[in-house]
Design an enzyme around this catalytic site. Structure first.
Site, PDB file in Angstrom:
ATOM      1  N   GLU A  33      22.585 149.212  58.430  1.00  0.00           N
ATOM      2  CA  GLU A  33      22.949 148.754  59.777  1.00  0.00           C
ATOM      3  C   GLU A  33      24.205 149.489  60.254  1.00  0.00           C
ATOM      4  O   GLU A  33      25.155 149.645  59.474  1.00  0.00           O
ATOM      5  CB  GLU A  33      23.250 147.244  59.683  1.00  0.00           C
ATOM      6  CG  GLU A  33      23.617 146.566  60.970  1.00  0.00           C
ATOM      7  CD  GLU A  33      24.069 145.119  60.717  1.00  0.00           C
ATOM      8  OE1 GLU A  33      24.779 144.871  59.728  1.00  0.00           O
ATOM      9  OE2 GLU A  33      23.708 144.256  61.529  1.00  0.00           O
ATOM     10  N   HIS A  35      27.711 150.299  61.402  1.00  0.00           N
ATOM     11  CA  HIS A  35      28.976 149.581  61.234  1.00  0.00           C
ATOM     12  C   HIS A  35      30.099 150.359  61.910  1.00  0.00           C
ATOM     13  O   HIS A  35      31.151 150.618  61.310  1.00  0.00           O
ATOM     14  CB  HIS A  35      29.281 149.368  59.749  1.00  0.00           C
ATOM     15  CG  HIS A  35      28.691 148.101  59.210  1.00  0.00           C
ATOM     16  ND1 HIS A  35      27.360 147.940  58.961  1.00  0.00           N
ATOM     17  CD2 HIS A  35      29.255 146.902  58.890  1.00  0.00           C
ATOM     18  CE1 HIS A  35      27.131 146.717  58.508  1.00  0.00           C
ATOM     19  NE2 HIS A  35      28.262 146.063  58.454  1.00  0.00           N
ATOM     20  N   ASP A  44      27.224 146.506  54.326  1.00  0.00           N
ATOM     21  CA  ASP A  44      26.845 145.167  53.829  1.00  0.00           C
ATOM     22  C   ASP A  44      26.282 145.248  52.406  1.00  0.00           C
ATOM     23  O   ASP A  44      26.481 144.336  51.595  1.00  0.00           O
ATOM     24  CB  ASP A  44      25.795 144.520  54.749  1.00  0.00           C
ATOM     25  CG  ASP A  44      26.384 144.165  56.106  1.00  0.00           C
ATOM     26  OD1 ASP A  44      27.602 144.273  56.296  1.00  0.00           O
ATOM     27  OD2 ASP A  44      25.579 143.788  56.998  1.00  0.00           O
ATOM     28  N   HIS A 119      24.899 140.168  54.460  1.00  0.00           N
ATOM     29  CA  HIS A 119      24.463 140.478  55.837  1.00  0.00           C
ATOM     30  C   HIS A 119      24.040 139.156  56.490  1.00  0.00           C
ATOM     31  O   HIS A 119      23.073 138.513  56.071  1.00  0.00           O
ATOM     32  CB  HIS A 119      23.288 141.474  55.772  1.00  0.00           C
ATOM     33  CG  HIS A 119      22.612 141.769  57.068  1.00  0.00           C
ATOM     34  ND1 HIS A 119      23.250 142.361  58.137  1.00  0.00           N
ATOM     35  CD2 HIS A 119      21.315 141.590  57.473  1.00  0.00           C
ATOM     36  CE1 HIS A 119      22.382 142.525  59.129  1.00  0.00           C
ATOM     37  NE2 HIS A 119      21.211 142.062  58.746  1.00  0.00           N
ATOM     38  N   GLU A 121      22.486 138.060  59.018  1.00  0.00           N
ATOM     39  CA  GLU A 121      21.137 137.764  59.507  1.00  0.00           C
ATOM     40  C   GLU A 121      20.154 137.464  58.377  1.00  0.00           C
ATOM     41  O   GLU A 121      19.050 136.973  58.615  1.00  0.00           O
ATOM     42  CB  GLU A 121      20.608 138.938  60.351  1.00  0.00           C
ATOM     43  CG  GLU A 121      21.313 139.138  61.690  1.00  0.00           C
ATOM     44  CD  GLU A 121      22.581 139.983  61.588  1.00  0.00           C
ATOM     45  OE1 GLU A 121      23.254 139.980  60.539  1.00  0.00           O
ATOM     46  OE2 GLU A 121      22.888 140.671  62.589  1.00  0.00           O
ATOM     47  N   HIS A 176      32.030 141.862  62.485  1.00  0.00           N
ATOM     48  CA  HIS A 176      31.176 142.999  62.162  1.00  0.00           C
ATOM     49  C   HIS A 176      31.948 144.313  62.300  1.00  0.00           C
ATOM     50  O   HIS A 176      32.391 144.652  63.402  1.00  0.00           O
ATOM     51  CB  HIS A 176      29.939 143.011  63.062  1.00  0.00           C
ATOM     52  CG  HIS A 176      29.018 144.147  62.780  1.00  0.00           C
ATOM     53  ND1 HIS A 176      28.190 144.169  61.686  1.00  0.00           N
ATOM     54  CD2 HIS A 176      28.837 145.319  63.420  1.00  0.00           C
ATOM     55  CE1 HIS A 176      27.531 145.307  61.686  1.00  0.00           C
ATOM     56  NE2 HIS A 176      27.895 146.028  62.724  1.00  0.00           N
ATOM     57  N   GLU A 181      35.582 143.652  57.019  1.00  0.00           N
ATOM     58  CA  GLU A 181      34.678 144.624  56.382  1.00  0.00           C
ATOM     59  C   GLU A 181      35.370 145.973  56.174  1.00  0.00           C
ATOM     60  O   GLU A 181      35.178 146.627  55.147  1.00  0.00           O
ATOM     61  CB  GLU A 181      33.403 144.803  57.211  1.00  0.00           C
ATOM     62  CG  GLU A 181      32.453 143.624  57.064  1.00  0.00           C
ATOM     63  CD  GLU A 181      31.096 143.878  57.689  1.00  0.00           C
ATOM     64  OE1 GLU A 181      30.092 143.494  57.069  1.00  0.00           O
ATOM     65  OE2 GLU A 181      31.021 144.443  58.803  1.00  0.00           O
TER      66      GLU A 181
HETATM   67 ZN    ZN Z   1      28.493 144.100  57.889  1.00  0.00          ZN
HETATM   68 MN    MN Z   2      25.410 142.956  58.781  1.00  0.00          MN
END
Ligand code: ZN
Ligand code: MN
Length: 257
Positions: A33, A35, A44, A119, A121, A176, A181
């Site tokens: 994904e 970032h 993630d 992650h 989701e 995010h 992170e």
């Molecule tokens: Zn992430």
């Molecule tokens: Mn994520």
């Protein structure tokens, strides 16, 4: 021989010995994904694997290969599916992948499993994968597998949040590719972070609902949902230590280690 905690780096013989001794297994859940411009798309996956390895070293556990694809990115928590690079699974696929992995780990003899999610989701569909696996295992007469499931960020201590966000915490969804992170990656994989590429945009402001088709204009162009300015390896270590200490304690308690 190395003292690796990674299951896939062992021979099957060595692995079988560890299973026989009742080893606790960690299964990290990640994503591929976007970032932002400064972090790798594996963020993630690398954070969940890194924390899993840290905890496995503490409690004498092993880490299964990371699930490197996650459920679809959502605009309000990961920027959404409109970004090039973000590569995601349907919910049923994701849950089924988990079901199959858990079933085979059980077949090997693993009875203590920690599913460690990195992650956002993936949350509900990891629950579904565990449920499908447990249903199938019951048919096979395996009823004694214990599974713990968690989001690692829930182990952030309130004191750490105050230290990282003296002006107030924006919330985990907006984190995010932001301070947490980025700091974690600076601690775990500094060679994969490009601090010269930090975006300079204000935090995203979302209404409290989703719209379909999604509105890419809701999401900052960089893909970062709140400013990562102020991220540091020191902050990453604070977070990492919270996670290793907190999750190790929970694992010891639940599995009687
Ligand atoms: Zn992430
Ligand atoms: Mn994520």
């Amino acid at each position: 021989m190395s003292d690796t905690v990674f299951m896939a780096d062992l021979s099957w013989k060595t692995y079988a010995e560890r299973v026989k001794q009742g080893v606790v297994m960690f299964l990290p859940l990640g994503a591929t994904e976007q970032h932002g411009p400064h972090l790798p798309m594996s963020t993630d996956a690398l954070t969940s694997a890194g924390i899993s390895a840290g905890v496995a070293r503490e409690v004498g556990g092993l880490v299964a290969p990371t699930v490197n694809f996650g459920y679809k990115s959502q605009p309000r928590m990961g920027g959404g599916q409109d970004f090039v690079g973000t590569t995601s699974l349907d919910a049923t696929t994701f849950a089924t992948v988990l079901r199959d992995i858990i079933r085979d780990l059980a077949r090997h003899g693993i009875r203590k499993l920690v599913v460690l999610n990195g992650h956002y989701e993936n949350m509900m569909f990891s629950i579904e994968g565990i449920d499908l696996a447990r249903r199938e295992l019951r048919y096979d007469g395996i009823e004694d597998m214990k599974i713990m499931r968690l989001e690692y960020w829930d182990f952030t201590r309130p004191e750490t949040l105050v230290e990282l966000f003296p002006e107030g915490f924006p919330g985990y969804a907006l984190e995010h590719a932001a301070v947490m992170e980025t700091s974690m990656m600076l601690h775990l994989h500094p060679e994969l972070v490009d601090m010269s590429q930090l975006p300079d945009e204000p935090a995203a402001e979302f209404p409290p609902y989703d719209i379909y088709p999604t509105r890419p204009e809701w999401v900052p162009c960089s893909g970062v949902l709140s400013p990562p300015k102020g991220a540091s390896a020191e902050k990453g270590k604070l977070l990492f230590d919270d996670y290793v200490v907190g999750i190790s304690a929970a694992v010891r308690q639940e599995f009687g280690l």
